[in-house]
Design a protein around this motif. Structure first.
Motif, PDB file in Angstrom:
ATOM      1  N   HIS A  18       3.995   0.274  -5.113  1.00 14.60           N
ATOM      2  CA  HIS A  18       3.729  -1.091  -4.646  1.00 14.60           C
ATOM      3  C   HIS A  18       3.146  -1.937  -5.772  1.00 14.60           C
ATOM      4  CE1 HIS A  18      -0.248   0.768  -3.939  1.00 14.60           C
ATOM      5  NE2 HIS A  18      -0.743  -0.459  -4.053  1.00 14.60           N
ATOM      6  N   GLU A  29      11.374   6.471   3.191  1.00 12.18           N
ATOM      7  CA  GLU A  29      12.063   7.002   4.370  1.00 12.18           C
ATOM      8  C   GLU A  29      13.360   6.245   4.643  1.00 12.18           C
ATOM      9  OE1 GLU A  29      11.121   6.963   9.025  1.00 12.18           O
ATOM     10  OE2 GLU A  29       9.601   8.000   7.827  1.00 12.18           O
ATOM     11  N   CYS A  42       0.832  -1.200   0.000  1.00 14.30           N
ATOM     12  CA  CYS A  42       0.000   0.000   0.000  1.00 14.30           C
ATOM     13  C   CYS A  42       0.871   1.256   0.000  1.00 14.30           C
ATOM     14  CB  CYS A  42      -0.910   0.010   1.226  1.00 14.30           C
ATOM     15  SG  CYS A  42       0.004   0.103   2.782  1.00 14.30           S
ATOM     16  N   SER A  43       0.236   2.415   0.029  1.00 14.29           N
ATOM     17  CA  SER A  43       0.976   3.673   0.018  1.00 14.29           C
ATOM     18  C   SER A  43       1.771   3.880   1.309  1.00 14.29           C
ATOM     19  CB  SER A  43       0.034   4.857  -0.216  1.00 14.29           C
ATOM     20  OG  SER A  43      -0.939   4.922   0.795  1.00 14.29           O
ATOM     21  N   MET A  44       1.322   3.322   2.413  1.00 10.91           N
ATOM     22  CA  MET A  44       2.092   3.422   3.657  1.00 10.91           C
ATOM     23  C   MET A  44       3.389   2.623   3.541  1.00 10.91           C
ATOM     24  SD  MET A  44       0.698   5.560   5.620  1.00 10.91           S
ATOM     25  CE  MET A  44       1.642   5.267   7.095  1.00 10.91           C
ATOM     26  N   CYS A  45       3.338   1.487   2.870  1.00  6.55           N
ATOM     27  CA  CYS A  45       4.554   0.702   2.619  1.00  6.55           C
ATOM     28  C   CYS A  45       5.529   1.516   1.770  1.00  6.55           C
ATOM     29  CB  CYS A  45       4.212  -0.598   1.888  1.00  6.55           C
ATOM     30  SG  CYS A  45       3.158  -1.748   2.777  1.00  6.55           S
ATOM     31  N   GLU A  46       4.998   2.195   0.750  1.00  2.09           N
ATOM     32  CA  GLU A  46       5.829   3.033  -0.111  1.00  2.09           C
ATOM     33  C   GLU A  46       6.520   4.124   0.710  1.00  2.09           C
ATOM     34  OE1 GLU A  46       2.881   2.514  -3.974  1.00  2.09           O
ATOM     35  OE2 GLU A  46       3.009   4.458  -2.966  1.00  2.09           O
ATOM     36  N   ALA A  47       5.767   4.771   1.583  1.00  2.00           N
ATOM     37  CA  ALA A  47       6.339   5.826   2.425  1.00  2.00           C
ATOM     38  C   ALA A  47       7.421   5.270   3.346  1.00  2.00           C
ATOM     39  CB  ALA A  47       5.242   6.492   3.246  1.00  2.00           C
ATOM     40  N   HIS A  48       7.197   4.069   3.850  1.00  2.00           N
ATOM     41  CA  HIS A  48       8.151   3.437   4.760  1.00  2.00           C
ATOM     42  C   HIS A  48       9.494   3.183   4.061  1.00  2.00           C
ATOM     43  CE1 HIS A  48       8.770   0.087   7.975  1.00  2.00           C
ATOM     44  NE2 HIS A  48       9.258   1.233   8.374  1.00  2.00           N
ATOM     45  N   THR A  97      13.533  -3.002   6.999  1.00  2.00           N
ATOM     46  CA  THR A  97      12.165  -2.527   7.188  1.00  2.00           C
ATOM     47  C   THR A  97      11.141  -3.649   7.024  1.00  2.00           C
ATOM     48  OG1 THR A  97      11.886  -1.911   4.869  1.00  2.00           O
ATOM     49  CG2 THR A  97      12.733  -0.206   6.355  1.00  2.00           C
TER      50      THR A  97
END
Length: 82
Positions: A37, A22, A13-19, A62
């Motif tokens: 993703h 970073e 998801c987009s949170m995985c992409e942000a992780h 991560t």
């Protein structure tokens, strides 16, 4: 300038992409980093080629898995006739 294309498994998801974005920014100076993703990849624009093992360790720590590494020269695109 270089463009680095990384294959990465595990992003959902987009949170995985942000992780992962970073994690990349923590280990190297980047001009731009984008993740997808749906494509299972990260595209990095940077001034210099990074150490691939350092990137792999950061991403793998991560919980995602770096599966491929490609680095090629990159030229900035100019707009409006510049």
């Amino acid at each position: 300038m270089v463009q680095i294309i990384l294959g990465v498994d595990g992003m959902m998801c987009s949170m995985c992409e942000a992780h992962v974005n970073e994690a990349v920014q923590m280990v190297m100076d980047v001009e731009k980093v984008t993740s997808s993703h749906s494509k299972n990849q990260i595209v990095i624009i940077a001034e210099n080629e990074p150490n691939p093992e350092k990137l792999k360790a950061a991403i793998n720590s991560t919980g995602y898995k770096m599966t491929s590494y490609e680095c090629k020269p990159y030229k900035k695109k100019f707009f409006f006739g510049k």
